[in-house]
Design a protein around this motif. Structure first.
Motif, short mmCIF file in Angstrom:
data_model
loop_
_atom_site.label_atom_id
_atom_site.label_comp_id
_atom_site.label_asym_id
_atom_site.label_seq_id
_atom_site.Cartn_x
_atom_site.Cartn_y
_atom_site.Cartn_z
N GLY A 32 5.17 2.70 8.49
CA GLY A 32 4.59 3.43 7.38
C GLY A 32 4.80 2.50 6.37
N SER A 33 3.93 2.18 5.49
CA SER A 33 4.18 1.62 4.29
C SER A 33 4.84 2.27 3.31
CB SER A 33 3.03 0.89 3.87
OG SER A 33 1.94 1.88 3.34
N SER A 80 1.40 -7.91 -6.55
CA SER A 80 0.31 -7.20 -6.22
C SER A 80 0.06 -6.95 -4.59
CB SER A 80 -1.05 -7.62 -6.79
OG SER A 80 -1.14 -9.14 -6.30
N SER A 96 0.84 -6.13 -0.84
CA SER A 96 1.47 -4.95 -0.45
C SER A 96 1.71 -5.20 1.25
CB SER A 96 0.56 -3.86 -0.70
OG SER A 96 0.94 -2.70 0.11
N ASN A 136 -3.17 -2.21 -3.87
CA ASN A 136 -2.34 -1.88 -2.81
C ASN A 136 -3.46 -2.17 -1.78
OD1 ASN A 136 -2.16 0.16 -0.40
ND2 ASN A 136 -0.66 1.04 -1.47
N MET A 137 -3.09 -2.93 -0.63
CA MET A 137 -4.21 -3.59 0.45
C MET A 137 -4.78 -2.21 1.12
SD MET A 137 -5.29 -6.08 -0.45
CE MET A 137 -6.67 -6.40 0.57
N PRO A 138 -4.05 -1.53 1.55
CA PRO A 138 -4.75 -0.27 2.49
C PRO A 138 -5.70 0.43 1.59
CG PRO A 138 -2.49 -0.18 3.14
CD PRO A 138 -2.51 -1.31 1.89
N MET A 143 -4.37 1.78 8.63
CA MET A 143 -3.20 1.22 7.92
C MET A 143 -2.55 1.63 6.76
SD MET A 143 -5.04 -2.51 7.93
CE MET A 143 -3.91 -3.37 6.78
N ILE A 144 -3.29 2.83 6.02
CA ILE A 144 -2.30 3.52 5.10
C ILE A 144 -1.44 4.25 5.69
CG2 ILE A 144 -3.98 5.67 5.06
CD1 ILE A 144 -4.13 4.45 1.81
N SER A 145 -0.21 4.52 4.83
CA SER A 145 0.95 5.27 5.19
C SER A 145 0.22 6.71 4.98
CB SER A 145 1.73 5.08 4.44
OG SER A 145 2.84 6.13 4.31
N SER A 178 -0.58 7.55 10.35
CA SER A 178 0.00 6.54 10.70
C SER A 178 1.31 7.01 11.41
CB SER A 178 0.54 5.54 9.71
OG SER A 178 1.33 6.28 8.66
N ARG A 179 1.49 8.34 11.11
CA ARG A 179 2.79 9.11 11.60
C ARG A 179 2.83 9.80 12.88
NH1 ARG A 179 3.23 11.65 6.50
NH2 ARG A 179 2.97 9.79 5.27
#
Lengths: 300, 422
Positions: free
Chosen positions: A124-125, A249, A251, B113-115, B163-165, B169-170
């Motif tokens: 997780g990010s 920037s 990520s 933020n990419m996601p 992809m986002i937290s 994703s969990r």
């Protein structure tokens, strides 16, 4: 059904435009106000630090952190730094509950994954760089650092000495600056770091700390070349993103907390700190001290 | 449709067991965040289902009792999913607003933020394409191409979701659920967009005869090259003609021939760009037929006392139905046209009337009698009770008559019609 879409689209447009205008165009005034504000208070945990100073000194070790395990008095450890986030409850975008669960613990994994039950295997990010700068306001000191006494924050020298004193039991190789009593001293400035820009003599800056990672080449799970590219530079973003060419920037997922604890073994001192040194070169001396964790590289 | 609702809500059920509900809804920040997550999850699940609905499957045609109802569900579900997805970021931004408007604004800025950026790209594309669908009247074939780009918005949306937290994703189960649904939707839409010609079993015909029935109506007769299509009278199919001067995209037409004939007939009125091209058809031109589809047939109605009402070219399914109508059925057919010259197939109808005493034709000329209304139908058919009504014609014609019958006390379930607006 067309009505539903139209109404939603209208509300969406109005709210997004309002927020963008308010946040990006009109925020300038408020921002200036905030800067003066924070320059007055400096650090949001000044109160806690003064209290500690008044009561004598304190070592920021695990037993100490675990005493502050409730929302009304909440300390936590993230990547080798100790924070008092008591006054941050209510402002946490993720809600106070998830944060409260980590009080008094090593919250590195939770912080990296935004999951209070995370283990180092959880993916997780992590938090944004914005969150990181917010967190900095709640910084008490480094893990195992002794604070209080003469000043609120430990002087760099005591920190290094402390590390050598308490950790000299086990036998992993750890490079530490030799704090020799000679008068020659060295400022860990950006210019100084920039001199050590090759693989055979490699320093870099991560989060305002200077590390000498010359002896880590060969052990880096991500390979030598990516790391060599950052020698002599501020590698904070590269470290956070695992990309030597990253900008702020970019990520990506950061290094694990295990990697962070490995890194701490190569710590020289804080940026712009004056360290004692017999000669410039001995700052990369290796002394045998401890590293409490196993250095297992296979699963970074 | 309950199955759609169940599939869309399963992620919320999984999600609700991941953390105590109390923690999810403890204060304003956590409530808006939780709702934002739910909206995103349900919106994306619905989007996946919608790609499946757009796949023009025979099993969906059967399950929903008509392809028009599949498409009606597709458009309704699309609107709901779109609205949910629009509110997803609005709910999530509340917690940032609690910090500052600057933080909130940064949430909407791409490439921070990419996601999040994947989500922003997806949303912008979706808004553009939905605006084309809802507010700009594009030509059917242009719109159809533009609407295919929804899949691109979907791909970005799925990148964002996976992809986002987040809880996705969990939780492995949630992640695979979303992933499987998305992959299913993607495979179906890609198959339809690119491999339709190769993968979907279609029948091959060739043009046998083209008859000009009057100045604007063509009858196209086709002969099967191999298997002939098995259908119920009243059904339609998608036809794509391969000939010079005719675009090869497929269009739906009702079948006007009898289901026992070997050859297939459609009757086409010149109404637009495409239908005007059909006069370029030559004998022997190839035809690819995808069908049959639809649930509009006298045979699907248990009640054998029926009133059929055709407006103009809407006569076509009734031609097929009447051609070998069983004697056990009692049917009053109302055929509404402007002038007698527009009333094609009158001879066919009259010959059916001679054979079958229970079949009655009422020709209604609007130029002399005004619009056909429910009162006229009730009078001429003697009795509306215990009769089912089948409507086929222009959308306005059907809508108006349906409302008139309902206001006269006819049960809406006894009124049958199919919308061809897809």
């Amino acid at each position: 059904m067309k009505k539903l879409s139209t109404i939603s689209l209208f509300i969406f447009g109005v709210v997004v435009i309002a927020i963008l205008v308010a946040g990006l165009v009109f925020y300038q005034n408020g921002k200036n106000g905030q800067i003066t504000d924070s320059s007055k208070t400096g650090n949001l945990v000044q109160g806690t630090l003064s209290k500690i100073a008044a009561a004598g000194s304190l070592t920021l070790d695990m037993p100490e952190i675990s005493k502050h395990n409730k929302q009304s008095d909440c300390w936590l450890l993230i990547s080798g730094k100790v924070y008092d986030i008591t006054s941050f409850f209510g402002s946490h975008p993720g809600g106070s509950k998830v944060m409260a669960e980590t009080c008094g613990t090593d919250a590195t994994d939770a912080y990296m994954t935004k999951d209070p039950n995370a283990t180092s295997a959880t993916s997780g990010s992590g938090h944004s760089s914005r969150a990181k700068s917010m967190l900095a306001n709640y910084y008490l000191g480094d893990f195992n650092q002794k604070i209080g006494g003469q000043s609120n924050k430990a002087t760099p020298t005591t920190q290094v000495t402390n590390q050598t004193n308490t950790d000299s039991n086990s036998s992993t190789t750890t490079p530490v600056v030799t704090t020799s009593p000679t008068s020659t001293s060295l400022t860990l400035s950006v210019q100084e770091v920039a001199k050590h820009n090759k693989q055979s003599d490699c320093w870099f800056i991560i989060s305002d700390k200077v590390y000498n990672i010359t002896n880590f080449f060969g052990s880096h799970p991500g390979g030598n070349s990516v790391m060599a590219a950052t020698c002599g530079t501020d590698a904070t973003v590269a470290y956070m993103t695992k990309d030597p060419n990253a900008t702020s920037s970019t990520s990506r997922q950061a290094h694990s907390s295990r990697a962070t604890s490995m890194l701490s073994s190569y710590y020289v001192g804080d940026l712009n700190q004056v360290v004692g040194s017999s000669t410039t070169k001995t700052s990369s001396n290796i002394v045998t001290t401890s590293n409490s964790r196993n250095t297992r590289y296979e699963d970074d | 449709m309950p199955i759609i609702i169940i599939i869309s809500l399963i992620p919320v059920v999984i999600w609700s067991f991941m953390l105590p509900i109390g923690a999810r809804f403890s204060d304003l920040n956590s409530i808006t965040t939780s709702l934002g997550q739910i909206f995103g999850l349900v919106g994306m699940s619905m989007f996946s289902i919608n790609l499946i609905l757009a796949g023009r499957f025979k099993f969906l045609d059967k399950y929903f009792k008509g392809l028009d109802k599949v498409y009606a569900n597709h458009s309704r579900l699309g609107s709901i999913a779109f609205s949910l997805i629009l509110f997803h970021p609005l709910l999530l931004v509340v917690k940032y607003l609690a910090i500052s408007t600057k933080e909130a604004a940064m949430f909407f800025v791409p490439f921070v933020n990419m996601p999040v950026t994947w989500g922003i790209i997806s949303l912008v594309l979706m808004i553009l394409l939905m605006s084309l669908t809802l507010y700009i009247k594009l030509k059917y074939n242009v719109w159809k191409i533009s609407h295919k780009f929804m899949v691109v918005a979907f791909i970005f949306g799925i990148f964002h979701t996976l992809m986002i937290s987040s809880d996705v994703s969990r939780n492995d189960f949630l992640r695979y659920y979303i992933l499987i649904l998305a992959v299913l939707g993607l495979i179906i839409s890609i198959r339809k967009a690119f491999f339709d010609k190769y993968l979907v079993k279609k029948l091959k015909y060739k043009v046998k005869n083209v008859t000009q029935l009057n100045e604007s109506i063509l009858e196209i007769e086709m002969e099967p090259l191999q298997d002939k299509m098995i259908f119920t009278p009243g059904q339609f199919a998608f036809f794509s003609f391969i000939g010079e001067g005719i675009s090869s995209e497929s269009h739906p037409f009702s079948i006007s021939s009898s289901n026992i004939d070997n050859n297939l007939k459609i009757t086409v009125k010149n109404l637009g760009d495409y239908t005007s091209q059909l006069k370029n058809l030559k004998l022997g031109d190839g035809v690819i037929v995808d069908g049959p589809y639809g649930h509009f047939s006298y045979k699907n109605i248990p009640n054998k006392n029926q009133i059929w009402i055709a407006g103009g070219i809407g006569i076509t399914p009734f031609i097929s139905m009447s051609s070998n109508l069983e004697e056990s059925y009692s049917v009053d057919l109302f055929y509404s046209v402007k002038e007698k010259s527009e009333a094609v197939y009158l001879n066919n109808m009259q010959s059916v009337m001679q054979k079958n005493n229970n079949f009655k034709l009422n020709l209604w000329l609007t130029s002399t009698n005004g619009y056909l209304n429910s009162g006229v139908v009730a009078t001429l058919a003697k009795d509306l009770n215990n009769k089912d009504i089948l409507l086929c014609g222009p959308a306005m014609f059907m809508e108006s008559l349906k409302n008139q019958f309902v206001s006269m006390g006819v049960d809406v379930k006894k009124i049958h019609y199919e919308n061809f607006n897809f």
